[in-house]
Design a protein around this motif. Structure first.
Motif, PDB file in Angstrom:
ATOM      1  N   LYS A  49       8.008 -58.961  10.577  1.00  0.00           N
ATOM      2  CA  LYS A  49       6.873 -58.578   9.732  1.00  0.00           C
ATOM      3  C   LYS A  49       5.698 -58.139  10.590  1.00  0.00           C
ATOM      4  O   LYS A  49       5.006 -57.175  10.258  1.00  0.00           O
ATOM      5  N   GLN A  50       5.480 -58.828  11.701  1.00  0.00           N
ATOM      6  CA  GLN A  50       4.386 -58.466  12.608  1.00  0.00           C
ATOM      7  C   GLN A  50       4.602 -57.057  13.171  1.00  0.00           C
ATOM      8  O   GLN A  50       3.682 -56.247  13.212  1.00  0.00           O
ATOM      9  N   GLN A  51       5.828 -56.743  13.586  1.00  0.00           N
ATOM     10  CA  GLN A  51       6.131 -55.414  14.112  1.00  0.00           C
ATOM     11  C   GLN A  51       6.007 -54.347  13.031  1.00  0.00           C
ATOM     12  O   GLN A  51       5.497 -53.256  13.277  1.00  0.00           O
ATOM     13  N   ALA A  52       6.478 -54.651  11.824  1.00  0.00           N
ATOM     14  CA  ALA A  52       6.375 -53.692  10.722  1.00  0.00           C
ATOM     15  C   ALA A  52       4.921 -53.415  10.385  1.00  0.00           C
ATOM     16  O   ALA A  52       4.546 -52.272  10.096  1.00  0.00           O
ATOM     17  N   LEU A  53       4.094 -54.433  10.435  1.00  0.00           N
ATOM     18  CA  LEU A  53       2.672 -54.237  10.166  1.00  0.00           C
ATOM     19  C   LEU A  53       2.028 -53.383  11.261  1.00  0.00           C
ATOM     20  O   LEU A  53       1.194 -52.532  10.972  1.00  0.00           O
ATOM     21  N   ALA A  54       2.437 -53.581  12.503  1.00  0.00           N
ATOM     22  CA  ALA A  54       1.937 -52.745  13.597  1.00  0.00           C
ATOM     23  C   ALA A  54       2.392 -51.292  13.410  1.00  0.00           C
ATOM     24  O   ALA A  54       1.628 -50.349  13.661  1.00  0.00           O
ATOM     25  N   GLN A  55       3.630 -51.088  12.938  1.00  0.00           N
ATOM     26  CA  GLN A  55       4.135 -49.741  12.674  1.00  0.00           C
ATOM     27  C   GLN A  55       3.365 -49.100  11.527  1.00  0.00           C
ATOM     28  O   GLN A  55       3.047 -47.911  11.566  1.00  0.00           O
ATOM     29  N   ALA A  56       3.041 -49.886  10.496  1.00  0.00           N
ATOM     30  CA  ALA A  56       2.240 -49.377   9.374  1.00  0.00           C
ATOM     31  C   ALA A  56       0.842 -49.003   9.845  1.00  0.00           C
ATOM     32  O   ALA A  56       0.283 -47.986   9.432  1.00  0.00           O
ATOM     33  N   SER A  57       0.293 -49.815  10.709  1.00  0.00           N
ATOM     34  CA  SER A  57      -1.037 -49.542  11.245  1.00  0.00           C
ATOM     35  C   SER A  57      -1.045 -48.253  12.053  1.00  0.00           C
ATOM     36  O   SER A  57      -2.012 -47.493  12.025  1.00  0.00           O
ATOM     37  N   ALA A  62      -2.366 -40.664  10.042  1.00  0.00           N
ATOM     38  CA  ALA A  62      -1.861 -39.631   9.131  1.00  0.00           C
ATOM     39  C   ALA A  62      -2.220 -39.906   7.678  1.00  0.00           C
ATOM     40  O   ALA A  62      -2.289 -38.995   6.866  1.00  0.00           O
ATOM     41  N   HIS A  63      -2.463 -41.170   7.347  1.00  0.00           N
ATOM     42  CA  HIS A  63      -2.769 -41.574   5.968  1.00  0.00           C
ATOM     43  C   HIS A  63      -3.960 -42.527   5.972  1.00  0.00           C
ATOM     44  O   HIS A  63      -3.785 -43.750   5.841  1.00  0.00           O
ATOM     45  N   PRO A  64      -5.176 -42.011   6.089  1.00  0.00           N
ATOM     46  CA  PRO A  64      -6.356 -42.879   6.236  1.00  0.00           C
ATOM     47  C   PRO A  64      -6.672 -43.745   5.017  1.00  0.00           C
ATOM     48  O   PRO A  64      -7.344 -44.768   5.148  1.00  0.00           O
ATOM     49  N   ASP A 103      -1.363 -42.959  -0.332  1.00  0.00           N
ATOM     50  CA  ASP A 103      -2.515 -42.201  -0.830  1.00  0.00           C
ATOM     51  C   ASP A 103      -3.657 -43.064  -1.346  1.00  0.00           C
ATOM     52  O   ASP A 103      -4.624 -42.545  -1.877  1.00  0.00           O
ATOM     53  N   GLY A 104      -3.560 -44.369  -1.232  1.00  0.00           N
ATOM     54  CA  GLY A 104      -4.647 -45.240  -1.677  1.00  0.00           C
ATOM     55  C   GLY A 104      -4.184 -46.314  -2.626  1.00  0.00           C
ATOM     56  O   GLY A 104      -3.042 -46.317  -3.081  1.00  0.00           O
ATOM     57  N   PRO A 105      -5.079 -47.245  -2.968  1.00  0.00           N
ATOM     58  CA  PRO A 105      -4.694 -48.422  -3.755  1.00  0.00           C
ATOM     59  C   PRO A 105      -4.325 -48.145  -5.207  1.00  0.00           C
ATOM     60  O   PRO A 105      -3.688 -48.970  -5.837  1.00  0.00           O
ATOM     61  N   THR A 106      -4.699 -47.015  -5.746  1.00  0.00           N
ATOM     62  CA  THR A 106      -4.368 -46.724  -7.149  1.00  0.00           C
ATOM     63  C   THR A 106      -3.300 -45.654  -7.299  1.00  0.00           C
ATOM     64  O   THR A 106      -3.009 -45.230  -8.413  1.00  0.00           O
ATOM     65  N   GLU A 107      -2.725 -45.224  -6.202  1.00  0.00           N
ATOM     66  CA  GLU A 107      -1.732 -44.148  -6.221  1.00  0.00           C
ATOM     67  C   GLU A 107      -0.339 -44.705  -5.940  1.00  0.00           C
ATOM     68  O   GLU A 107      -0.044 -45.130  -4.838  1.00  0.00           O
ATOM     69  N   PHE A 108       0.517 -44.706  -6.957  1.00  0.00           N
ATOM     70  CA  PHE A 108       1.860 -45.265  -6.831  1.00  0.00           C
ATOM     71  C   PHE A 108       2.946 -44.200  -6.749  1.00  0.00           C
ATOM     72  O   PHE A 108       4.115 -44.506  -6.901  1.00  0.00           O
ATOM     73  N   VAL A 109       2.597 -42.951  -6.506  1.00  0.00           N
ATOM     74  CA  VAL A 109       3.586 -41.880  -6.496  1.00  0.00           C
ATOM     75  C   VAL A 109       3.980 -41.445  -5.093  1.00  0.00           C
ATOM     76  O   VAL A 109       4.794 -40.545  -4.929  1.00  0.00           O
TER      77      VAL A 109
END
Length: 134
Positions: A49-57, A62-64, A103-109
């Motif tokens: 999970k720690q590595q996945a979070l680093a990868q997400a970070s 590309a996705h601010p 795309d942000g907290p309200t965008e689920f697409v």
């Protein structure tokens, strides 16, 4: 062919071609795929999970507006979002499914769903659609 025939043909074909092109674009950009081995979209199967979070970070450039959404129960208060930053691990450690909303907290697409078992990433599901279904 007479001029008015050409105009009538253009008036009929133009909306048909525009609509067909748009539907083709939506179909070409639609994604719904699941990966259970290897890597995809910047994440690697078997990561902690720690590595996945680093990868997400790392994908944040590309996705601010991206956030990690967690749905931990049926009530509205059971859902929360956190930024994809390494210091968010304590809030996420107890949860085995994260939805990385690009795309942000309200965008689920436009999402990447990460599923963990025993603190290891076992599934990466990518979903993207630029349209809403009725």
């Amino acid at each position: 062919m007479k001029t008015w025939h050409k105009l009538l043909l253009a008036a009929v074909l133009t909306p048909v071609l525009i609509t067909g092109g748009y539907v083709g674009y939506l179909a070409a950009t639609y994604m719904d795929e699941t990966v259970t081995s290897g890597s995809a979209h910047g994440f690697s199967i078997g990561s902690s999970k720690q590595q996945a979070l680093a990868q997400a970070s790392a994908l944040r450039d590309a996705h601010p507006n991206a956030v990690i959404y967690v749905d931990s129960g049926p009530r509205a208060g059971d859902r929360f979002t956190v930024p994809p930053a390494v210091d968010s691990i304590e809030k996420l450690r107890a949860h085995d499914q994260w939805s990385y909303q690009l795309d942000g907290p309200t965008e689920f697409v436009n999402t990447i769903r990460l599923k963990f078992i025993d603190d290891r990433l076992v599934e990466i599901h990518r979903h993207r659609k630029y349209f809403e279904l009725p």
